[in-house]
Design an enzyme around this catalytic site. Structure first.
Site, PDB file in Angstrom:
ATOM      1  N   HIS A 274       0.828  -1.218   0.000  1.00 42.39           N
ATOM      2  CA  HIS A 274       0.000   0.000   0.000  1.00 42.39           C
ATOM      3  C   HIS A 274       0.859   1.263   0.000  1.00 42.39           C
ATOM      4  O   HIS A 274       0.545   2.258   0.657  1.00 42.39           O
ATOM      5  CB  HIS A 274      -0.944   0.019   1.223  1.00 42.39           C
ATOM      6  CG  HIS A 274      -2.005  -1.028   1.169  1.00 42.39           C
ATOM      7  ND1 HIS A 274      -3.231  -0.826   0.567  1.00 42.39           N
ATOM      8  CD2 HIS A 274      -2.037  -2.303   1.637  1.00 42.39           C
ATOM      9  CE1 HIS A 274      -3.967  -1.924   0.676  1.00 42.39           C
ATOM     10  NE2 HIS A 274      -3.267  -2.851   1.319  1.00 42.39           N
ATOM     11  N   ASP A 337      -0.909  -4.850   6.003  1.00 44.87           N
ATOM     12  CA  ASP A 337      -1.896  -5.715   5.348  1.00 44.87           C
ATOM     13  C   ASP A 337      -1.572  -5.901   3.867  1.00 44.87           C
ATOM     14  O   ASP A 337      -0.916  -5.059   3.250  1.00 44.87           O
ATOM     15  CB  ASP A 337      -3.300  -5.131   5.486  1.00 44.87           C
ATOM     16  CG  ASP A 337      -3.399  -3.731   4.894  1.00 44.87           C
ATOM     17  OD1 ASP A 337      -2.495  -2.924   5.174  1.00 44.87           O
ATOM     18  OD2 ASP A 337      -4.353  -3.448   4.147  1.00 44.87           O
ATOM     19  N   GLU A 338      -2.063  -6.976   3.332  1.00 41.78           N
ATOM     20  CA  GLU A 338      -2.110  -7.226   1.885  1.00 41.78           C
ATOM     21  C   GLU A 338      -0.789  -6.898   1.179  1.00 41.78           C
ATOM     22  O   GLU A 338      -0.798  -6.310   0.094  1.00 41.78           O
ATOM     23  CB  GLU A 338      -3.239  -6.401   1.251  1.00 41.78           C
ATOM     24  CG  GLU A 338      -4.605  -6.752   1.813  1.00 41.78           C
ATOM     25  CD  GLU A 338      -5.703  -5.818   1.321  1.00 41.78           C
ATOM     26  OE1 GLU A 338      -6.788  -6.316   1.030  1.00 41.78           O
ATOM     27  OE2 GLU A 338      -5.487  -4.595   1.239  1.00 41.78           O
ATOM     28  N   SER A 339       0.338  -7.325   1.766  1.00 41.95           N
ATOM     29  CA  SER A 339       1.637  -7.090   1.106  1.00 41.95           C
ATOM     30  C   SER A 339       1.895  -8.244   0.155  1.00 41.95           C
ATOM     31  O   SER A 339       2.840  -9.025   0.339  1.00 41.95           O
ATOM     32  CB  SER A 339       2.738  -6.976   2.158  1.00 41.95           C
ATOM     33  OG  SER A 339       2.659  -5.740   2.793  1.00 41.95           O
TER      34      SER A 339
END
Ligand code: TNX
Length: 532
Positions: A274, A337-339
């Site tokens: 992100h 998150d969401e790496s």
């Protein structure tokens, strides 16, 4: 109009009102019951005593003088009463104004067991609020504000009276962390928008506002040592709109505005994924030799920082140092998150290293639940949004957990298929579904710091749209965080919620008129029976 049996103090009060108004007024109190006052969150214990306290122009506020922050709480209450009723109640004023009823806000001598606990004791001529801290006193005055009817009970006179029912309230929150998150990255919201939101949240005893300050689509906080983050990375938002960012002075203004409401700002810089906006500003950060482009879409999981670069850790340290200095609260949220394009071993290395940087600047690290899979300390906190397995891993490490299960607590999910804004990847969340679940049975209470209801902003770009998704659901999350399970009941709550309409309308909050609430069930003002 039913008469109530007046206790001695009420009779005295009645006499005083008649005398003070020097009109021959005979006032019958409406039947008042402290236990049926539509408070949200529902307090721990309420004992009603059937009388009435008259709030009018002869009411004064007093506070402990030496206890830190108490006088400010008294002034805050006086301001809010003025905005609601027009009454100008003096605070700690020795002046000679005639005073007949008193609201006293006192530093409690006994231990109330919780720093936000408070006790209210309301009789015919006084409201006594006891708390051990200014935070507790501040929670207590929200209860007083909610007990004041939206309309005076006697509208036909120049000296109107607002009747507050008598009795006792003992109250304390079940969780110490009661938050909502706002994503100011996918769309930016102004300082004024945030202040309006914070002010309403404080009425429901929310005590943390988590700000998601960076993402692929925008970097929103000025960092003096890396100015391009906002100059370049702050210039866009989802859908091609114009972006924006908070200067450090503006951020401090928000922090201080929130602090006056005993709300702590929790800053989040989302890393190592992100981070497209950061890498567009400083291409050296992504380490892949490419200069990325500004991004206005909504896909996730495509960006990463170079986790093996000293420059990246210098960058992280500068950001953590500057933002920690502006954030007096104990927490720093690192996202995590969401790496999806960060290799697992790189992710673990990165989070471990960043945790030490956060600790160096005196903060306790929070990360989304994926951080539980690294080697971080038990003092760090995992915020559970997607994975129960990650929650259990965190608990096994002795970490505390913040609950934000997406299918229950995501404010950006649509209410139903007709919702004007919102996503639905975690399902629809109508107002009853948002309320009817048990954080207590998700994990044992001792492992849970509290609740955070996130509002991601891919589909909302202004305060009206923010309010459409947040209200009324965020009011229910405020209750889940404060009120113990045995005091919660949907059928009772939905009537209390209907009664919030007058307040929300006065605050110009454009709430979603959820069809599961009978909004006409609320706000029936009881009128005093007055004979001139
Ligand atoms: C998942 S929840 C995300 C966000 C999105 C959100 C939309 C989480 C930690 N990550 O990046 O904005 O879904 O609902």
């Amino acid at each position: 109009m039913p008469k109530i049996s007046l206790n001695q103090s009420s009779i005295l009060l009645l006499a005083l009102i008649i005398f003070s108004c020097s009109k021959k007024r005979v006032i019958e109190f409406p039947e008042t019951n402290l236990a049926e006052q539509h408070l949200i969150p529902q307090p721990l214990e309420i004992t009603a005593s059937g009388g009435g306290f008259a709030l009018d122009e002869f009411t004064a506020i007093t506070t402990s003088i030496n206890a830190e922050g108490f006088e400010a709480v008294g002034r805050f209450l006086s301001d809010k009463i003025r905005l609601k009723t027009g009454l100008q109640l003096p605070v700690n004023s020795g002046k000679s104004k005639k005073v007949e009823t008193i609201i006293s806000i006192n530093y409690a001598l006994k231990d109330l067991g919780n720093h936000e606990a408070y006790e209210l004791s309301i009789s015919g001529d006084s409201i006594k609020l006891d708390a051990n801290t200014a935070a507790g006193a501040f929670r207590g005055i929200q209860t007083i504000r909610q007990l004041i009817p939206e309309q005076s009970n006697d509208t036909l006179t120049t000296n109107p009276v607002w009747v507050i029912p008598t009795g006792e309230i003992n109250d304390a929150p079940q969780y110490q962390y009661r938050a909502t998150m706002l994503d100011v990255s996918r769309h930016f919201f102004s300082v004024e928008d945030l202040k309006k939101y914070i002010d309403v949240l404080s009425y429901y005893k929310i005590n943390h506002l988590h700000l998601h300050l960076s993402d692929d689509q925008g970097w929103r906080i000025e960092i003096k040592s890396w100015p391009r983050l906002t100059e370049v990375g702050g210039s866009t938002e989802v859908g091609g709109e114009s972006g924006g960012f908070f200067t450090q002075e503006e951020y401090t203004d928000i922090v201080n505005f929130a602090a006056r409401r005993h709300i702590t700002i929790v800053p989040e810089i989302d890393m190592p994924g992100h981070t497209n906006a950061a890498s567009v500003s400083y291409p050296i950060l992504n380490g892949n030799g490419k200069t990325p482009e500004l991004y206005e879409g909504t896909a996730v999981g495509f960006s990463t920082l170079n986790t093996r670069s000293d420059t990246v850790y210098k960058f992280v340290e500068d950001v953590v140092r500057e933002l920690s200095a502006l954030s007096p609260g104990p927490y720093f949220h690192i996202g995590g998150d969401e790496s999806h394009v960060t290799k697992k071993e790189d992710y673990i290395y990165f989070v471990n290293r960043v945790e030490k940087i956060v600790q160096k600047y005196g903060k306790r690290m929070i990360g989304w639940d994926e951080v539980a899979n690294t080697d971080i300390d038990s003092t760090s906190i995992a915020q559970v949004w997607a994975s129960r397995e990650n929650a259990e891993t965190a608990v096994a490490k002795g970490m505390k957990v913040i609950l934000s299960p997406a299918n229950k607590a995501y404010l950006d999910m649509k209410y139903d298929s007709t919702s004007r804004h919102g996503l639905n990847w975690a399902g629809f969340i109508p107002t009853d579904t948002a309320y009817i679940w048990s954080p207590e049975s998700y994990l044992p209470k001792e492992n849970v710091l509290g609740l955070d209801a996130p509002l991601w902003s891919e589909t909302i770009s202004n305060i009206d749209e923010l309010e459409y998704l947040a209200f009324p659901r965020v009011i229910g999350y405020a209750e889940l965080g404060w009120t113990i399970e045995s005091n919660r009941d949907w059928d009772d709550y939905k009537v209390r919620l209907a009664n919030q309409a007058a307040f929300l309308e006065r605050m110009k909050v454009k709430y979603y008129p959820s069809p599961v609430i009978d909004w006409n069930a609320g706000n029936k003002p009881t009128t005093l029976n007055i004979q001139n």
